[in-house]
Every structure is written in structure tokens, then in C-alpha cells.
Design an enzyme around this catalytic site. Structure first.
Site, short mmCIF file in Angstrom:
data_model
loop_
_atom_site.label_atom_id
_atom_site.label_comp_id
_atom_site.label_asym_id
_atom_site.label_seq_id
_atom_site.Cartn_x
_atom_site.Cartn_y
_atom_site.Cartn_z
CG HIS A 271 -2.07 0.94 1.12
ND1 HIS A 271 -1.96 2.29 1.30
CD2 HIS A 271 -3.35 0.68 0.78
CE1 HIS A 271 -3.16 2.84 1.10
NE2 HIS A 271 -4.01 1.90 0.78
CG ASP A 323 -8.43 -4.58 -2.48
OD1 ASP A 323 -7.57 -3.71 -2.76
OD2 ASP A 323 -9.65 -4.34 -2.43
C1 SDX Z 1 -6.29 0.05 -2.93
O1 SDX Z 1 -4.41 4.43 -1.92
C2 SDX Z 1 -5.42 3.87 -1.34
O2 SDX Z 1 -5.88 4.22 -0.27
C3 SDX Z 1 -6.04 2.74 -2.15
C4 SDX Z 1 -7.04 1.88 -1.40
C5 SDX Z 1 -8.32 2.65 -1.10
O3 SDX Z 1 -9.00 2.32 -0.12
O4 SDX Z 1 -8.69 3.51 -1.95
O5 SDX Z 1 -6.48 1.43 -0.19
C6 SDX Z 1 -7.45 0.68 -2.24
O6 SDX Z 1 -6.04 0.38 -4.05
C7 SDX Z 1 -5.43 -0.92 -2.17
C8 SDX Z 1 -4.23 -1.43 -3.04
C9 SDX Z 1 -4.76 -2.55 -3.94
N1 SDX Z 1 -3.73 -2.92 -4.93
C10 SDX Z 1 -3.08 -4.08 -4.88
O7 SDX Z 1 -3.22 -4.92 -3.99
C11 SDX Z 1 -2.14 -4.30 -6.05
C12 SDX Z 1 -0.81 -4.84 -5.56
N2 SDX Z 1 -0.12 -3.78 -4.78
C13 SDX Z 1 0.79 -2.97 -5.46
O8 SDX Z 1 0.92 -2.96 -6.80
C14 SDX Z 1 1.38 -1.82 -4.66
O9 SDX Z 1 1.63 -2.26 -3.38
C15 SDX Z 1 0.59 -0.53 -4.63
C16 SDX Z 1 0.27 -0.08 -5.99
C17 SDX Z 1 -0.65 -0.73 -3.85
C18 SDX Z 1 1.45 0.51 -3.93
O10 SDX Z 1 2.56 0.62 -4.69
P1 SDX Z 1 3.68 1.72 -4.47
O11 SDX Z 1 3.44 2.54 -3.26
O12 SDX Z 1 3.86 2.43 -5.76
O13 SDX Z 1 4.89 0.79 -4.11
P2 SDX Z 1 6.07 0.50 -5.07
O14 SDX Z 1 5.53 0.12 -6.41
O15 SDX Z 1 7.02 1.62 -4.96
O16 SDX Z 1 6.68 -0.84 -4.43
C19 SDX Z 1 7.70 -0.75 -3.43
C20 SDX Z 1 8.38 -2.10 -3.48
C21 SDX Z 1 8.80 -2.53 -4.90
O17 SDX Z 1 9.85 -3.44 -4.75
P3 SDX Z 1 11.27 -3.05 -5.38
O18 SDX Z 1 10.98 -2.86 -6.87
O19 SDX Z 1 11.69 -1.76 -4.69
O20 SDX Z 1 12.13 -4.25 -5.09
O21 SDX Z 1 7.46 -3.12 -3.04
C22 SDX Z 1 7.22 -4.03 -4.13
C23 SDX Z 1 7.62 -3.32 -5.40
O22 SDX Z 1 7.99 -4.27 -6.37
N3 SDX Z 1 5.80 -4.30 -4.11
C24 SDX Z 1 5.28 -5.49 -4.38
C25 SDX Z 1 3.91 -5.35 -4.19
N4 SDX Z 1 3.63 -4.08 -3.82
C26 SDX Z 1 4.82 -3.43 -3.79
N5 SDX Z 1 5.86 -6.65 -4.74
C27 SDX Z 1 5.02 -7.70 -4.93
N6 SDX Z 1 3.69 -7.63 -4.77
C28 SDX Z 1 3.10 -6.47 -4.39
N7 SDX Z 1 1.78 -6.43 -4.21
#
Ligand code: SDX
Length: 387
Positions: A271, A323
Site C-alpha cells: 500500500h 482487498d
Molecule cells: C487500494 O491508496 C489507497 O488508499 C487505495 C485503497 C483505497 O481504499 O482507496 O487502499 C485501495 O487500491 C489498495 C491497493 C490494492 N492494490 C493491490 O493490492 C495491487 C498490488 N499492490 C501494489 O501494486 C502496490 O503495493 C501498490 C500499488 C498498492 C502501492 O505501490 P507503491 O506505493 O507504488 O509501491 P512500489 O511500487 O514503490 O513498491 C515498493 C516495493 C517494490 O519493490 P522493489 O521494486 O523496490 O524491489 O514493493 C514491491 C515493489 O515491487 N511491491 C510489491 C507489491 N507491492 C509493492 N511486490 C510484490 N507484490 C506487491 N503487491
């Protein structure tokens, strides 16, 4: 931080560029506090208390009007929403002409635009007008969703039951059956948890759209389109498909390792705000997912999630967001997977509308800058001179 970006149009310095606007404060708001206390407040009330005690109607009233309703106010608000649970004739007949294989999120995006066209006076943006339309949408969008779903499966349409609350009525219009007490309670909690979450992508999208002083239907259409993506609202649908693919708790750890080795995002984890601890909403819905699993004798999905949770924490130090276990709850309730994100829409309408009203009450056009990275001072060449 690198050099600040100097905007020559004013004699102020602006913060440096942040990819994805991470950490950037883009508004002041009195709607939701994602304080780092590990709790989430809706207008100052903890979601722990709201999830335990309130109906979705109470929370929608709180978000829209800024206070918890007293008994008389809640009765009036709830019955007003119940009375509005019907579509204008023209909307229903157009919805029944859409391709039956349309994704319900696309149907909601289209349907909200249609509701604006049939509203007639939708260009008004006063607080009173926006409040009225927010109530219309909260009442009508679940009808839009369930009516299309049953039409697409050639099932008889089921009219709203005005004696039921918002959560129970959505389930009733979907299945034709009244949910049992536990299902009704858990579904109501899921709608309260989905109702609002500060400046998430779809809410920010609604505020940007609202800041041009356009109508609320245009702002909600923007929000629905934004929520559709798998990084945002589409994640709950993706979690369910992941659980079905894994199929058994014995396969969970290997599945996660394989996914991470492919640099694949595991849906339901991570998140932008809740980085160093579990999303407080996840802990709440996780308890109900366990209770529902034990009550139905089907703990498989919950067990798979806890195994994934352990592995994701071990491998990536990531935590579940709302989720993950919501998908378990909806799977156990037999809700069709393609309806998970649309249910998120039905719930978030209250939060989106509250932000639209707040934005337009004290508006300033939202118009950020970008740092130009393209070429400069290129010489124009006539067509024949170009390679
Ligand atoms: C919602 O914002 C809100 O409030 C949204 C929400 C709401 O109520 O409105 O809470 C609802 O959208 C919840 C999120 C639902 N999405 C998912 O579950 C999709 C999977 N999650 C991600 O793609 C991710 O965690 C985000 C998009 C939610 C957040 O991404 P960020 O803040 O842009 O984090 P990032 O991409 O900078 O990741 C940081 C690191 C990375 O690793 P490195 O490349 O540095 O090695 O964490 C890793 C990412 O690869 N990472 C994940 C991951 N989420 C982050 N790796 C594997 N699986 C994941 N889910």
C-alpha cells in the site's frame, strides 16, 4: 531533495518532483485521517467503532454531512435512500442493450454518465444539489449493477426491497434471497471499510475533475474509470482469481515464490500509505473472513491467504491491504468475482461524493507542473528536408 522547481508564474518555490506524487500533500481535508496511529478516522470516528456498530447508511451520512445522524435523521436518510432505489426508465432500457459480456465496471462507468443525462439539472454544483445527487447515486448504482448482472444472465430482474438496508438490499437484488444475519453483517462491514480512504487515486481523480467545477456525474465517472485498474480497486477481483489458481494451502508458498521470481505483483498486498504495518482495515475484515469460513466450514481460502501473508512478509516485508481478505469474504458469500470492484464503487460513492463537495466548497483548480525532459531549440525542417 534535489533543487526545488521554481514556478516563474509566482515568486514561490515549490517542492521537488515526487514520482506518483508519493508523499506530496495535495489538499487539506476534514473527511478521513490516515494518521500513523494505526487507526483510520472518518470525520474523527475510528473505523474500528464504525465497523463494529454502524450501518453503511450511518457512515455515508457521516461522510457526506460531517456528523453521525441521530435516530430521526438516520430514519429519514435511510428511507430516502430506499425510496430512490430505482432507475429512470430510459437508463434501464439502454443498459439492457449493452453487450452481455460487458465488464460490470464498464457498465457502471457508462450507467453513471447515463444517470447524469436523465437527471436533467445535473450541471448544478451547489452543496445541496451535490448532496441530492450523491444520495441518488448511492441508491441507484447498486440497482444499475444488479439489474445489468441479471439481464446479462437472462435472469428475471429483482426489484429493490425497501425494508432492507443498503448492504442487505444489494445482496437481495443480486440473488433474490435475503442474506442470513452473519452475511449481512459482514457485507455491511466490508461496505463501511470500502467507503473512504483519503486521497487514493480514484478520490484524487474525482477531486481533480471537481476542481474544474464540472458536475458530480462527471467526477464520479472519472473516479470509476480510475478505480478499475488492478493496482487500485481491481485488486480484489485479482485476489479471488489468484486464490482459485492456487487452489490449496499446500501450494501457496511455492506460488508466491514463483510469482515474485517473475517480478509479478501479488494482489492484495502492499500500500502506498500503509507500508510498515498491516492496513488497519485488513485486520478487521480478516476476523470476519475467519468467522465466515468457520461458520460455513470452508476455511480453505482463509488458510491460503494466511500462508501467502506469511510468505509475502518473509520475502518482501509486505502486508495485506483491504482487498486480500475481502476477496475471501466475497468468495465465501458466493458473490460473482466480476462484481467485487463494482461493490467497491457502490461503497466508495459516499467518500468520493464527500470529497467532491469539499473540493467545490472551497475550490482552487488542481493544476500541478511537470519537469520537461524532452529536446529543446530544434530547427523546423521542411518535409523534403526530413530523413
Ligand atoms: C487500494 O491508496 C489507497 O488508499 C487505495 C485503497 C483505497 O481504499 O482507496 O487502499 C485501495 O487500491 C489498495 C491497493 C490494492 N492494490 C493491490 O493490492 C495491487 C498490488 N499492490 C501494489 O501494486 C502496490 O503495493 C501498490 C500499488 C498498492 C502501492 O505501490 P507503491 O506505493 O507504488 O509501491 P512500489 O511500487 O514503490 O513498491 C515498493 C516495493 C517494490 O519493490 P522493489 O521494486 O523496490 O524491489 O514493493 C514491491 C515493489 O515491487 N511491491 C510489491 C507489491 N507491492 C509493492 N511486490 C510484490 N507484490 C506487491 N503487491
Amino acid at each position: 531533495m534535489e533543487d526545488a522547481l521554481v514556478d516563474k508564474s509566482v515568486d514561490k518555490e515549490f517542492p521537488v518532483f515526487s514520482p506518483g506524487l508519493e508523499g506530496v500533500i495535495a489538499a487539506t481535508s476534514s473527511i478521513c485521517d490516515l494518521s500513523d496511529t494505526g487507526d483510520i478516522l472518518y470525520r474523527g470516528y475510528s473505523i474500528q467503532d464504525l465497523a463494529k456498530n454502524a450501518t453503511y447508511e450511518e457512515v455515508a451520512y457521516l461522510l457526506l454531512l460531517g456528523k453521525l445522524p441521530n435516530r430521526k435523521e438516520l430514519k429519514k436518510f435511510t428511507s430516502e435512500l430506499a425510496r430512490k432505489r430505482a432507475l429512470p426508465d430510459g437508463v434501464a432500457s439502454i443498459i439492457h442493450k449493452l453487450p452481455k459480456n460487458s465488464h460490470p465496471m464498464d457498465v457502471l462507468r457508462t450507467g453513471v454518465s447515463l444517470l447524469g443525462l436523465y437527471d436533467g439539472k445535473h450541471q448544478e454544483t451547489s452543496k445541496e444539489a451535490n448532496l441530492e445527487r450523491a444520495k441518488n447515486l448511492i441508491a441507484q448504482v447498486p440497482v444499475l449493477l444488479t439489474d445489468f448482472y441479471r439481464y446479462a444472465r437472462v435472469l428475471k430482474s429483482i426489484g429493490a426491497d425497501k425494508t432492507l438496508n443498503n448492504a442487505e438490499n444489494l445482496l437481495y437484488m443480486l440473488t433474490g434471497k435475503h442474506p442470513n444475519d452473519l452475511s449481512a453483517k459482514v457485507f455491511n462491514v466490508s461496505m463501511i471499510l470500502y467507503a473512504e480512504h483519503e486521497l487514493n487515486a480514484s478520490t484524487f481523480s474525482a477531486r481533480v475533475t471537481a476542481s474544474t467545477l464540472t458536475d458530480i456525474y462527471s467526477t464520479i465517472t472519472s473516479a470509476i474509470g480510475t478505480l478499475r485498474g488492478p493496482l487500485h480497486g481491481g485488486a480484489n477481483e485479482a485476489v479471488a482469481k489468484m486464490l482459485l489458481e492456487i487452489g490449496d494451502v499446500s501450494k501457496a508458498e511455492a506460488w508466491v515464490r514463483a510469482a515474485l521470481s517473475r517480478k509479478q505483483r501479488v494482489m492484495g498486498f502492499g500500500h502506498r500509505i500503509h507500508r510498515t504495518a498491516e492496513d488497519p482495515r485488513s485486520a478487521i475484515i480478516k476476523r470476519y473472513a475467519r468467522e465466515l469460513g468457520e461458520n460455513t466450514g470452508k476455511t480453505k481460502w482463509y488458510d491460503i491467504c494466511t500462508a501467502i501473508e506469511d510468505e509475502m512478509h518473509k520475502q518482501k516485508n509486505l502486508y495485506p491491504n483491504l482487498d486480500l481478505y475481502t476477496a475471501v469474504v466475497y468468495l465465501l458469500m458466493g458473490i460473482p468475482i466480476e462484481l467485487y470492484t463494482p461493490i467497491f464503487v457502490c461503497s466508495r460513492l459516499a467518500g468520493w461524493s464527500a470529497h467532491v463537495i469539499e473540493q467545490q466548497e472551497n475550490n482552487r483548480l488542481i493544476r500541478p507542473r511537470s519537469i520537461y525532459t524532452g529536446p529543446k531549440n530544434l530547427q523546423y525542417l521542411q518535409l523534403d528536408e526530413r530523413s
